[in-house]
Scaffold this active site. Structure first.
Site, PDB file in Angstrom:
ATOM      1  N   ALA A  35       4.730   0.382   2.040  1.00  0.00           N
ATOM      2  CA  ALA A  35       3.828  -0.758   2.229  1.00  0.00           C
ATOM      3  C   ALA A  35       4.569  -2.083   2.234  1.00  0.00           C
ATOM      4  O   ALA A  35       4.329  -2.951   3.078  1.00  0.00           O
ATOM      5  CB  ALA A  35       2.748  -0.749   1.150  1.00  0.00           C
ATOM      6  N   GLY A 252      -3.617  -1.642   7.174  1.00  0.00           N
ATOM      7  CA  GLY A 252      -3.767  -2.618   6.102  1.00  0.00           C
ATOM      8  C   GLY A 252      -2.527  -3.468   5.925  1.00  0.00           C
ATOM      9  O   GLY A 252      -2.616  -4.679   5.671  1.00  0.00           O
ATOM     10  N   ASP A 253      -1.358  -2.850   6.064  1.00  0.00           N
ATOM     11  CA  ASP A 253      -0.107  -3.603   5.947  1.00  0.00           C
ATOM     12  C   ASP A 253       0.037  -4.583   7.102  1.00  0.00           C
ATOM     13  O   ASP A 253       0.520  -5.712   6.924  1.00  0.00           O
ATOM     14  CB  ASP A 253       1.087  -2.650   5.926  1.00  0.00           C
TER      15      ASP A 253
END
Length: 309
Positions: A35, A252-253
């Protein structure tokens, strides 16, 4: 120059190249995933500067990760460790479901310590942390808290993405740690379930509840439903963009990288959110963990959105 500093574990990533049971897959791609390093790559592709720090094994996978990050323009502070570089295996059982397995217990990345964190945070103006690293080990957890305290003492803004991983720790163990880190953040990202993990029952105004912990910029990422936010006390909401989803891992990252790159560039809050949504939408159209992270020119070429200021 405004820049980002982040710390965490980056792993080798085996990705199945076909859909179905893993025992029936004949070939795999091999890349990298993590991430924090995804966000660092995403920021550099969008014109920002980023430093990633982490422990890697003295093995071929560790060498590949270091080369890949440097090739992306990420300033890489890789600490070589006697343990192995962690691995993740990703496959699609069906066209609609993704499964990710981790092989990281005792890995080099889990052996991060507070002593690894530089006192100047590599001269960065923004520290980005996630809730993944504190789940890896006691020493890694201590390193994350030490990084946050170092940033706060130096006047460096702290960004925190809750990123709860149920395969790494229970909700009971994670909740107080993630809540404690959230109180140290200036910028906070969470999914709805993650937000409820630290602020309580569903049905509440999640951005407001998260902001009550202390962050002045709160963004709740909700996938295909878009996002809601409370930025410097001003509520905001944006829908997701219409795209064909190929691989949701890393979206999301990409969203976080889009937001933070715009923040580093001094963009206004509405424009930060627009770039975040566009980056997340772009990422899901490409298979891979970091491969789909867009460049500035690629976002400019998207026919359905204008993310420019």
């Amino acid at each position: 120059m405004s820049s980002l500093f982040t710390v965490g574990e980056t792993m080798g990533l085996f990705g199945a190249l076909a859909i179905g049971r893993i025992e029936h897959v004949a070939s795999f791609g091999f890349g990298i995933g993590g991430a924090e390093s995804n966000v660092a790559i995403g920021v550099t592709r969008l014109g920002g500067a980023a430093t990633w720090l982490g422990r890697l094994g003295s093995d071929a996978t560790g060498d590949m990760i270091a080369r890949r990050l440097r090739a992306e323009g990420v300033h890489t502070m890789d600490i070589r460790d006697e343990s192995f570089t962690g691995l993740m295996v990703k496959h699609r059982r069906t066209g609609e479901t993704m499964q990710v397995d981790y092989h990281r217990a005792g890995s080099a990345g889990s052996r991060l310590t507070p002593a690894d964190i530089p006192s100047d945070l590599a001269g960065a103006s923004l520290l980005h942390l996630t809730g993944i690293t504190p789940a890896l080990s006691d020493s890694a957890r201590a390193a994350v808290f030490h990084a946050a305290e170092t940033a706060r003492a130096s006047g460096v803004a702290v960004s925190f993405d809750l990123n709860y991983r149920s395969k790494l720790w229970s909700r009971f163990d994670a909740a107080p740690v993630l809540r404690d880190l959230a109180t140290r953040a200036d910028v906070l990202f969470a999914g709805p379930d993650e937000a409820e993990l630290i602020v309580g029952a569903a049905g509440t105004d999640l951005p407001a509840a998260l902001a009550a912990l202390g962050p002045v910029e709160v963004v709740v990422k909700d996938g295909a439903r878009g996002c809601t936010a409370l930025l410097d006390g001003v509520p905001a909401k944006l829908p997701a963009l219409p795209v064909t989803v190929v691989d949701p891992v890393g979206a999301g990252d990409a969203f976080v990288a889009g937001y933070l790159a715009a923040r580093l560039a001094g963009w206004a809050a509405p424009d930060r959110l627009r770039q975040a949504v566009a980056a997340g939408a772009f990422a899901v159209t490409v298979p891979g963990d970091c491969e789909g992270l867009p460049s500035t020119s690629e976002l400019d070429d998207m026919s359905f959105v204008d993310v420019r200021r």
